[in-house]
Scaffold this motif. Structure first.
Motif, short mmCIF file in Angstrom:
data_model
loop_
_atom_site.label_atom_id
_atom_site.label_comp_id
_atom_site.label_asym_id
_atom_site.label_seq_id
_atom_site.Cartn_x
_atom_site.Cartn_y
_atom_site.Cartn_z
N CYS A 57 0.83 -1.21 0.00
CA CYS A 57 0.00 0.00 0.00
C CYS A 57 0.87 1.25 0.00
CB CYS A 57 -0.93 0.01 1.21
SG CYS A 57 -2.34 -1.11 1.11
N PHE A 58 1.94 1.23 0.77
CA PHE A 58 2.83 2.37 0.87
C PHE A 58 3.46 2.68 -0.48
CE2 PHE A 58 6.64 4.70 2.11
CZ PHE A 58 6.17 5.54 3.11
N LEU A 59 3.86 1.64 -1.21
CA LEU A 59 4.47 1.83 -2.52
C LEU A 59 3.45 2.37 -3.53
CD1 LEU A 59 6.81 1.51 -4.51
CD2 LEU A 59 6.12 -0.88 -4.82
N ILE A 60 2.26 1.78 -3.55
CA ILE A 60 1.22 2.25 -4.48
C ILE A 60 0.84 3.69 -4.16
CG2 ILE A 60 -1.17 1.90 -5.23
CD1 ILE A 60 -0.79 -1.07 -4.68
N LEU A 61 0.72 3.99 -2.89
CA LEU A 61 0.42 5.36 -2.47
C LEU A 61 1.48 6.33 -2.99
CD1 LEU A 61 -1.11 7.43 -0.57
CD2 LEU A 61 0.53 6.74 1.19
N GLY A 62 2.75 5.96 -2.85
CA GLY A 62 3.82 6.83 -3.30
C GLY A 62 3.78 7.07 -4.80
N ILE A 63 3.51 6.02 -5.58
CA ILE A 63 3.41 6.18 -7.03
C ILE A 63 2.24 7.08 -7.40
CG2 ILE A 63 2.98 4.96 -9.20
CD1 ILE A 63 4.43 2.54 -7.97
N ALA A 64 1.10 6.88 -6.74
CA ALA A 64 -0.09 7.68 -7.05
C ALA A 64 0.11 9.14 -6.68
CB ALA A 64 -1.30 7.11 -6.32
N GLY A 152 -5.95 14.04 2.74
CA GLY A 152 -5.38 12.75 2.39
C GLY A 152 -3.99 12.54 2.94
N GLY A 153 -3.38 13.60 3.49
CA GLY A 153 -2.04 13.50 4.04
C GLY A 153 -1.94 12.61 5.25
N VAL A 154 -3.09 12.18 5.79
CA VAL A 154 -3.08 11.32 6.96
C VAL A 154 -2.67 9.89 6.61
CG1 VAL A 154 -5.50 10.58 6.77
CG2 VAL A 154 -4.43 10.74 9.02
N VAL A 155 -2.74 9.52 5.33
CA VAL A 155 -2.52 8.13 4.95
C VAL A 155 -1.08 7.69 5.24
CG1 VAL A 155 -2.59 6.45 3.09
CG2 VAL A 155 -4.28 8.28 3.17
N THR A 156 -0.11 8.48 4.82
CA THR A 156 1.29 8.08 4.99
C THR A 156 1.65 7.85 6.46
OG1 THR A 156 1.99 9.15 2.94
CG2 THR A 156 3.70 8.75 4.61
N PRO A 157 1.42 8.80 7.37
CA PRO A 157 1.76 8.54 8.76
C PRO A 157 0.95 7.41 9.38
CG PRO A 157 0.63 10.65 8.55
CD PRO A 157 0.97 10.20 7.18
N GLN A 176 12.09 1.67 8.90
CA GLN A 176 12.08 3.03 8.36
C GLN A 176 12.96 3.11 7.11
OE1 GLN A 176 9.90 5.23 9.42
NE2 GLN A 176 9.28 3.65 10.89
N GLY A 177 14.06 2.36 7.10
CA GLY A 177 14.89 2.33 5.90
C GLY A 177 14.18 1.73 4.72
N VAL A 178 13.42 0.65 4.95
CA VAL A 178 12.65 0.02 3.88
C VAL A 178 11.59 0.98 3.36
CG1 VAL A 178 10.94 -1.80 3.39
CG2 VAL A 178 13.05 -2.35 4.62
N LEU A 179 10.91 1.68 4.26
CA LEU A 179 9.89 2.64 3.82
C LEU A 179 10.51 3.76 2.99
CD1 LEU A 179 7.69 2.95 7.05
CD2 LEU A 179 7.15 1.70 4.95
N ALA A 180 11.69 4.22 3.41
CA ALA A 180 12.38 5.26 2.63
C ALA A 180 12.77 4.73 1.25
CB ALA A 180 13.61 5.74 3.39
N SER A 181 13.19 3.47 1.17
CA SER A 181 13.55 2.87 -0.11
C SER A 181 12.33 2.74 -1.02
CB SER A 181 14.17 1.49 0.11
OG SER A 181 15.39 1.59 0.82
N LEU A 182 11.20 2.33 -0.46
CA LEU A 182 9.98 2.23 -1.26
C LEU A 182 9.55 3.60 -1.77
CD1 LEU A 182 7.91 -0.35 0.84
CD2 LEU A 182 9.10 -0.75 -1.32
N PRO A 214 -3.43 11.54 -16.02
CA PRO A 214 -2.57 11.02 -14.95
C PRO A 214 -3.25 11.04 -13.58
CG PRO A 214 -1.31 12.47 -16.37
CD PRO A 214 -2.74 12.63 -16.76
N PHE A 215 -4.08 12.04 -13.33
CA PHE A 215 -4.80 12.08 -12.06
C PHE A 215 -5.86 10.97 -11.99
CE2 PHE A 215 -3.14 16.43 -12.17
CZ PHE A 215 -2.60 16.51 -10.91
N LEU A 216 -6.48 10.68 -13.11
CA LEU A 216 -7.44 9.58 -13.13
C LEU A 216 -6.74 8.25 -12.88
CD1 LEU A 216 -9.66 10.63 -16.17
CD2 LEU A 216 -10.12 10.97 -13.73
N LEU A 217 -5.54 8.08 -13.46
CA LEU A 217 -4.75 6.88 -13.20
C LEU A 217 -4.37 6.80 -11.73
CD1 LEU A 217 -3.10 4.41 -14.02
CD2 LEU A 217 -1.26 5.96 -14.73
N ALA A 218 -3.94 7.93 -11.17
CA ALA A 218 -3.57 7.95 -9.75
C ALA A 218 -4.77 7.62 -8.87
CB ALA A 218 -3.00 9.33 -9.38
N SER A 219 -5.95 8.11 -9.25
CA SER A 219 -7.16 7.79 -8.49
C SER A 219 -7.44 6.30 -8.53
CB SER A 219 -8.35 8.57 -9.07
OG SER A 219 -9.55 8.28 -8.37
#
Length: 236
Positions: A57-64, A152-157, A176-182, A214-219
């Motif tokens: 989820c964290f990775l998909i969130l970052g890409i979106a 929506g900024g609440v999702v990451t923390p 935390q290192g893995v999250l930073a890498s993702l 791109p925003f529709l794709l991110a959605s």
């Protein structure tokens, strides 16, 4: 760049003198070369119960969510005819809104609803606001939508907190290192995906002229993230 370097130096000084050391003799773990590289750390952390789905989820969130820095300037010019000044103003609105949201909304939302429900709420906000930015045709409308995205900024923390709860005390730094890498992977892949999508839907031969594609794709990516989060919670 000079300003960024100065801020980084200030951050270094502040962190060194102010932040307390969290590693104690009780949580200190012997060094392992196998877990010192990113892939080894990812493999070890993903084996923790309940963490793998959060990492996905964290990775998909970052890409979106990296759709904003990837195509916002192009999007504003193509959709609304904004000049560089207006693009800068709109980015300032986004930055200020996000900073205020992180400062005053994230903590109370997580405290009141818990990490799972707060993440759930934030994902729905992301789905809705990204979709709205994908179809809006008014620059004023886009500026009205922009501050709402801060919710929506609440999702990451929230996701970070969920992962941290599932990790033992001697794996917190590794996590935390893995999250930073993702996040780094997301920052590499998202611009490639989003600018390509933008190009396809704004080129002269585009099947449909849609600078907001791109925003529709991110959605859609956030819908996938929401599905993984909800089904993961159900299994837990």
């Amino acid at each position: 760049f000079y300003a960024a370097a100065a801020l980084a130096l200030a951050n270094l000084i502040f962190g060194y003198f102010v932040l307390p050391e969290t590693v104690t003799d009780a949580t200190r773990r012997p060094f392992s070369l196998a877990r010192a590289n990113p892939l080894g750390a990812l493999r070890a952390v993903s084996r923790l119960p309940g963490v793998r789905r959060v990492l996905i989820c964290f990775l998909i969130l970052g890409i979106a969510m990296n759709v904003y820095p990837a195509i916002w300037a192009y999007y504003g010019q193509a959709r609304f005819g904004w000049d560089t000044t207006m693009v800068g103003i709109s980015l300032a609105v986004y930055g200020i809104s996000f900073a205020v949201g992180q400062a005053v909304l994230v903590g109370p939302l997580i405290k009141r609803f818990g990490e799972h429900r707060a993440a759930h709420f934030g994902m729905w906000v992301d789905v809705a606001t990204l979709f709205a930015l994908g179809i809006v045709t008014s620059g004023v409308g886009a500026l009205i939508i922009t501050p709402i995205t801060a919710l929506g900024g609440v999702v990451t923390p929230a996701l970070q907190s969920l992962a941290s709860r599932a990790a033992p005390a001697d794996a917190q730094g590794e996590l935390q290192g893995v999250l930073a890498s993702l996040n780094a992977i997301a920052m590499i892949t998202s611009p490639l995906i989003m600018t390509t999508t933008f190009s396809v839907f704004t080129s002269p031969g585009a099947p449909v002229f849609s600078p907001g594609a791109p925003f529709l794709l991110a959605s859609a990516l956030m819908l996938l993230c929401l599905f993984l989060h909800v089904t993961g919670k159900a299994k837990a």
